[in-house]
Design a protein around this motif. Structure first.
Motif, PDB file in Angstrom:
ATOM      1  N   PRO A 343       0.904  -0.974  -0.038  1.00 44.80           N
ATOM      2  CA  PRO A 343      -0.120   0.131  -0.057  1.00 44.80           C
ATOM      3  C   PRO A 343       0.773   1.295   0.120  1.00 44.80           C
ATOM      4  O   PRO A 343       0.230   2.325  -0.299  1.00 44.80           O
ATOM      5  CB  PRO A 343      -0.855  -0.129   1.568  1.00 44.80           C
ATOM      6  CG  PRO A 343      -0.725  -1.823   1.599  1.00 44.80           C
ATOM      7  CD  PRO A 343       0.538  -2.047   0.990  1.00 44.80           C
ATOM      8  N   GLU A 344       2.117   1.148   0.543  1.00 49.24           N
ATOM      9  CA  GLU A 344       2.886   2.357   0.771  1.00 49.24           C
ATOM     10  C   GLU A 344       3.329   2.894  -0.600  1.00 49.24           C
ATOM     11  O   GLU A 344       3.849   3.989  -0.957  1.00 49.24           O
ATOM     12  CB  GLU A 344       4.073   2.267   1.360  1.00 49.24           C
ATOM     13  CG  GLU A 344       3.636   2.329   3.021  1.00 49.24           C
ATOM     14  CD  GLU A 344       4.746   1.765   4.099  1.00 49.24           C
ATOM     15  OE1 GLU A 344       5.812   2.008   3.659  1.00 49.24           O
ATOM     16  OE2 GLU A 344       4.535   1.141   5.098  1.00 49.24           O
ATOM     17  N   ARG A 346       1.513   2.746  -3.422  1.00 49.38           N
ATOM     18  CA  ARG A 346       0.129   2.830  -4.283  1.00 49.38           C
ATOM     19  C   ARG A 346       0.356   4.231  -4.932  1.00 49.38           C
ATOM     20  O   ARG A 346       0.493   5.250  -4.308  1.00 49.38           O
ATOM     21  CB  ARG A 346      -1.104   2.876  -3.343  1.00 49.38           C
ATOM     22  CG  ARG A 346      -2.272   2.909  -4.100  1.00 49.38           C
ATOM     23  CD  ARG A 346      -3.504   3.257  -3.111  1.00 49.38           C
ATOM     24  NE  ARG A 346      -3.788   2.331  -2.022  1.00 49.38           N
ATOM     25  CZ  ARG A 346      -4.493   1.290  -2.174  1.00 49.38           C
ATOM     26  NH1 ARG A 346      -4.881   1.002  -3.207  1.00 49.38           N
ATOM     27  NH2 ARG A 346      -4.334   0.438  -1.059  1.00 49.38           N
ATOM     28  N   ILE A 364      -2.091  -3.794  -5.680  1.00 48.51           N
ATOM     29  CA  ILE A 364      -1.654  -3.656  -4.388  1.00 48.51           C
ATOM     30  C   ILE A 364      -2.099  -4.755  -3.431  1.00 48.51           C
ATOM     31  O   ILE A 364      -3.394  -5.276  -3.427  1.00 48.51           O
ATOM     32  CB  ILE A 364      -2.469  -2.272  -3.878  1.00 48.51           C
ATOM     33  CG1 ILE A 364      -2.154  -1.021  -4.720  1.00 48.51           C
ATOM     34  CG2 ILE A 364      -1.884  -1.976  -2.358  1.00 48.51           C
ATOM     35  CD1 ILE A 364      -0.746  -0.692  -4.776  1.00 48.51           C
ATOM     36  N   GLU A 366      -2.087  -6.352   0.719  1.00 42.71           N
ATOM     37  CA  GLU A 366      -1.557  -5.777   1.972  1.00 42.71           C
ATOM     38  C   GLU A 366      -0.689  -6.698   2.610  1.00 42.71           C
ATOM     39  O   GLU A 366       0.197  -6.174   3.386  1.00 42.71           O
ATOM     40  CB  GLU A 366      -2.852  -5.824   2.917  1.00 42.71           C
ATOM     41  CG  GLU A 366      -3.926  -4.958   2.474  1.00 42.71           C
ATOM     42  CD  GLU A 366      -3.753  -3.779   2.925  1.00 42.71           C
ATOM     43  OE1 GLU A 366      -2.954  -3.283   3.722  1.00 42.71           O
ATOM     44  OE2 GLU A 366      -4.319  -2.725   2.184  1.00 42.71           O
ATOM     45  N   TYR A 477     -12.533   1.749   2.631  1.00 43.31           N
ATOM     46  CA  TYR A 477     -11.460   0.503   2.432  1.00 43.31           C
ATOM     47  C   TYR A 477     -12.074  -0.695   2.553  1.00 43.31           C
ATOM     48  O   TYR A 477     -11.866  -1.760   1.596  1.00 43.31           O
ATOM     49  CB  TYR A 477     -10.483   0.738   3.694  1.00 43.31           C
ATOM     50  CG  TYR A 477      -9.537  -0.667   3.781  1.00 43.31           C
ATOM     51  CD1 TYR A 477      -8.649  -0.781   3.134  1.00 43.31           C
ATOM     52  CD2 TYR A 477      -9.953  -1.546   4.784  1.00 43.31           C
ATOM     53  CE1 TYR A 477      -7.863  -2.139   3.219  1.00 43.31           C
ATOM     54  CE2 TYR A 477      -9.257  -2.961   4.772  1.00 43.31           C
ATOM     55  CZ  TYR A 477      -8.291  -3.023   4.044  1.00 43.31           C
ATOM     56  OH  TYR A 477      -7.462  -4.104   4.136  1.00 43.31           O
TER      57      TYR A 477
END
Length: 887
Positions: A343-344, A346, A364, A366, A477
């Motif tokens: 996610p970082e 994205r 993406i 997790e 989310y």
């Protein structure tokens, strides 16, 4: 192979400087040292032969021929030579374990040499004699166990030496049951140094009966790697072992291929690398390896892995994104590359769309486990975007009670109007036998994971959209989880219920739901509950607008996963030719007939059969590369070794005393075909570009010579090569010597326009915008089954809701869906006054005056007919449009 190993060792000792360089390169890049050691366990006098090679390689360090042959510094040479000697010694131990069960002294002697001792005879430790063991593997473990008991300070070196011996021993058929290779995984790794991106290959191999730890195999030992790379692998192994459980009595060896080298005029060393780029790929690869799974070759995991197995940030995605640029090299025509990251990393939606337009999809994940699942073959990320059968919206399902068994999840916000609406809808639906849950945003890892599991199990998710919920990041989310699950596993369907007017409303939830089919809340829970029941009964009606929204205009090659690709008999012909390993396959068709789409699917068939694949698109060659035949062949060679991930450069072996064709033939035969064991299928697209080149005949003559050599000299590797040539222009118009042409040999595959039956199938795949068989016949007659125009028109009907009558009325206008294509075809004709005059005659009912004019207009896609005499416009749309502009 053992003989080749000895010959190369002799060259290192006695050859010229150039011979030494070639010999050393062969030892490293061809892997003959490693394969020679594996073969050694089956050779009667292998230990003595290996001893000769050992002496050639070791000798006196300062005067070693390796120092002259290798272009690195002396310390690097010493490390590499020591590694080579250790491997040779390990092969001797393996050979003794197979052929001699009581050679205590010999095993001691070579065991110490495998540890790196140059003078083992001076070592006073004695290995006690032993009784014959059940197999060579047990004998090897006993030998090194005795060494370990006497030298515990050298545990790491002894463990590595034992693993090397056992891996060599695995090549012996005598131990195929206990030491055979179980599985091998090859994972791409994205690296970036400054503004350059690289693809490195992480090889993972699992062996039964091994030492149970990692060790660096032969070609990694020759390129000493930084400790942080091994640390990254070890960290990934620890996390996978916790997840999977360590497998006792097994060995997993790993190595890296394609590591970039520092730029240096005289050759450099492996470039310094950081281990963080390796973690995500290593975790996924190890998990696949232990589960006997195979990752998809166009999927790459690029992320760090935290101790809790979540994915973290990795560099190389920012700025010019060198890692993503490198990832595009994994692409094959018609196939997306998928980069899975955390996610970082994205990207913004605009950046994501730009990369998708270039053929790269960013996914993406997790956690590392999710990333590993996405990279799998069979249910990898492609299935998340795989086409689903299109429903017929005019034929609703029968009204049965099956919909009551489906799981419904209502998403709302506590303390807001959505809480009251969710309670009302849940109560009504439960009273009618539905299974309903109400969910609100949660916090805490455990609660979030539980909610995600509920979303994945659901059949229908109903986010309640109001002024209070559009700003909820946790609700957004949860909706994103539902949408990604729908792509991955086909459910749940997401149906927003708007409690407010959508116009002008903003918030993090809005972009996720604004384009989805939706329901409106009007204060009546009974009415909305009834609409939900209808959606459950007839999912086709619910999703028809969503499918229309997913339609993308056909602009070229259809992706492999496209549901709009209609197979023709040519697909089976091409697949059969690849299966037979035909020498040359000629794919011929007019413009926009689907040649490239067919080529992409044939290459996909070849990959599925375990063949190696090359793809060359002549459109990507620039002017400089087409100025001379030597520059062209060099560019062709560089492209080939890059795609096949071979560590060789044509500039190193190109001989200026010989011509370009000879150099390329030698390079392709001995530096490419001899380095790969599998059959090779080489797809060459847009071959037409070479027809007008001054050296086109020389290139095609070379291809034809390979076809001839296949029969004349079966010892050469051409029997493993299949050339697939895709072209439109009639070949014999440009090749004067047909004896040097590859276009009159091999398997010929001619593409034809769609038949009426194929138009009917294509119409069904677009959801049936043509209402009945009469409309399908009118549509086929309008476009003549032209593949590109048929796709383009059906896309317009399906996406814009037009009728066939509207399409026919607007078809010839400049701003119509066909306008750009028709204008291009008109320009093709007007560029050549003679062709324009021939086309005018055809429109007036006259035949083509010459075969050349007929073939040129036919290859451009303007004419149909079997000969110049019965030539006619390809379809009614072409005829009416060109009549208006030419007559």
């Amino acid at each position: 192979m053992l003989a080749q190993l000895l010959d190369l060792s002799c060259l290192l000792a006695t050859g010229t400087t150039r011979q030494k360089q070639h010999a050393w390169q062969a030892l490293l890049s061809q892997g003959c040292l490693w394969r020679g050691c594996e073969e050694a366990v089956q050779t009667p006098d292998s230990v003595r032969s290996l001893e000769r090679a050992y002496q050639y390689l070791s000798g006196d360090w300062d005067r070693s021929p390796v120092v002259e042959a290798c272009l690195g510094d002396s310390q690097c040479v010493e490390e590499r030579t020591e590694a080579a000697c250790r491997i040779l010694a390990a092969a001797a131990v393996a050979s003794l374990a197979v052929t001699s069960r009581d050679a205590s002294r010999d095993l001691q002697h070579w065991g110490f040499r495998a540890l790196g001792d140059r003078n083992p005879v001076q070592v006073t430790h004695e290995i006690p004699a032993w009784q014959p063991r059940e197999n060579g593997a047990e004998l090897v473990r006993y030998c090194f166990g005795q060494l370990l008991s006497r030298m515990p300070q050298r545990t790491a070196r002894i463990a590595s030496a034992q693993s090397t011996v056992l891996s060599i021993l695995a090549g012996s058929p005598q131990y195929a049951g206990s030491l055979s290779r179980i599985h091998q995984v090859r994972c791409p790794v994205l690296l970036a140094r400054g503004g350059k991106g690289y693809i490195v290959w992480l090889w993972l191999e699992r062996l039964a009966g091994g030492y149970g730890e990692f060790f660096q195999a032969a070609n990694t030992l020759f390129d000493p790697l930084q400790p942080d790379l091994k640390l990254a692998i070890d960290d990934a192994w620890q996390m996978v072992a916790e997840r999977q459980g360590r497998l006792e009595g097994e060995d997993v060896r790993w190595w890296l291929g394609g590591v970039p080298w520092e730029e240096h005029p005289q050759g450099g060393r492996p470039a310094p690398l950081e281990g963080c780029s390796l973690q995500g790929a290593a975790y996924a690869g190890l998990l696949h390896l232990l589960r006997n799974q195979t990752p998809h070759p166009t999927c790459v995991v690029a992320a760090t892995v935290r101790p809790n197995r979540t994915l973290g940030h990795v560099a190389g995605f920012e700025g010019s994104a060198p890692k993503l640029e490198a990832a595009l090299r994994l692409a094959n025509r018609g196939e997306m590359v998928t980069v899975i990251t955390g996610p970082e990393n994205r990207p913004a939606e605009t950046i994501r769309r730009d990369w998708e337009a270039r053929g790269l999809r960013l996914e993406i994940a997790e956690t590392a486990d999710e990333a590993a699942e996405l990279a799998l073959l069979g249910h990898d990320v492609r299935s998340r975007h795989a086409p689903q059968p299109l429903p017929n919206p005019v034929e609703p399902k029968a009204d049965t009670d099956d919909w009551k068994e489906q799981e419904i999840v209502l998403l709302g916000q506590p303390g807001s109007d959505t809480e009251r609406v969710a309670a009302q809808l849940a109560s009504l639906l439960r009273s009618q036998g539905c299974r309903v849950q109400t969910r609100t945003p949660v916090s805490g890892v455990g609660a979030i994971l539980a909610q995600e599991q509920a979303i994945h199990r659901a059949d229908l998710v109903l986010p309640l959209v109001s002024a209070a919920t559009v700003h909820s990041e946790m609700l957004a989310y949860t909706v994103q989880v539902a949408l990604e699950a729908a792509q991955h596993q086909g459910r749940p369907r997401v149906l927003p219920v708007w409690l407010t007017e959508p116009t002008g409303i903003q918030g993090v939830l809005v972009p996720l739901v604004s384009d989805l089919p939706s329901l409106r809340w009007s204060g009546s829970a009974e009415r909305v509950a009834g609409e939900i029941r209808d959606a459950l009964r007839n999912p086709g009606v619910l999703l028809s607008s969503q499918w229309r929204r997913e339609l993308t205009p056909p602009t070229g090659v259809l992706p492999l996963e496209s549901r709009f690709y209609v197979p023709r008999d040519t697909d089976e012909l091409f697949a059969a030719a690849i299966d037979r390993q035909d020498s040359i396959v000629r794919i011929k068709g007019a413009r926009q007939m689907g040649k490239t789409s067919l080529l992409a699917r044939g290459l996909s068939v070849a990959r599925a059969q375990g063949k190696r694949v090359l793809l060359t698109d002549f459109q990507v060659f620039n002017r400089d590369q087409l100025e001379s035949v030597d520059g062209f062949f060099r560019a062709l060679a560089r492209s080939a070794v890059r795609q096949l991930n071979l560590d060789v450069s044509p500039d190193e072996v190109w001989d200026p005393l010989h011509g370009p064709s000879w150099n390329f033939r030698e390079f392709f035969c001995y530096e490419i075909m001899e380095r790969i064991e599998e059959p090779l299928v080489w797809g060459l697209d847009e071959v037409d570009r070479l027809f007008t080149s001054p050296f086109g005949s020389e290139v095609f003559g070379l291809f034809r010579s390979w076809h001839n050599e296949r029969a004349l000299n079966p010892m050469l590797p051409w029997s493993r090569l299949t050339l697939a040539l895709a072209y439109a222009t009639e070949a014999h118009l440009f090749i004067t010597d047909l004896n040097q042409s590859p276009f009159n040999v091999g398997t010929r595959i001619a593409l034809r326009d769609f038949s009426l039956e194929q138009i009917q199938e294509l119409n069904a795949r677009y959801g049936g915008p043509l209402q009945d068989s009469r409309e399908e016949e009118r549509y086929w007659e309008l476009l003549g089954g032209h593949p590109y125009l048929s796709h383009r028109g059906l896309h317009e009907l399906a996406s814009q809701g037009r009728t066939l009558a509207e399409l026919e009325r607007l078809a010839e206008q400049e701003d119509s869906v066909f306008g750009d294509h028709l204008g291009h075809m008109l320009l093709l004709v007007l560029k050549d006054p003679e062709l324009a005059e021939v086309m005018r005659g055809v429109l007036q009912g006259r035949p083509c005056p010459t075969p050349e004019s007929y073939f040129r207009l036919w290859s451009a896609g303007l004419l149909t007919g079997l000969s110049p005499r019965d030539a006619r416009p390809r379809c009614r749309l072409y005829a009416t449009y060109l009549e208006r502009h030419l007559l």
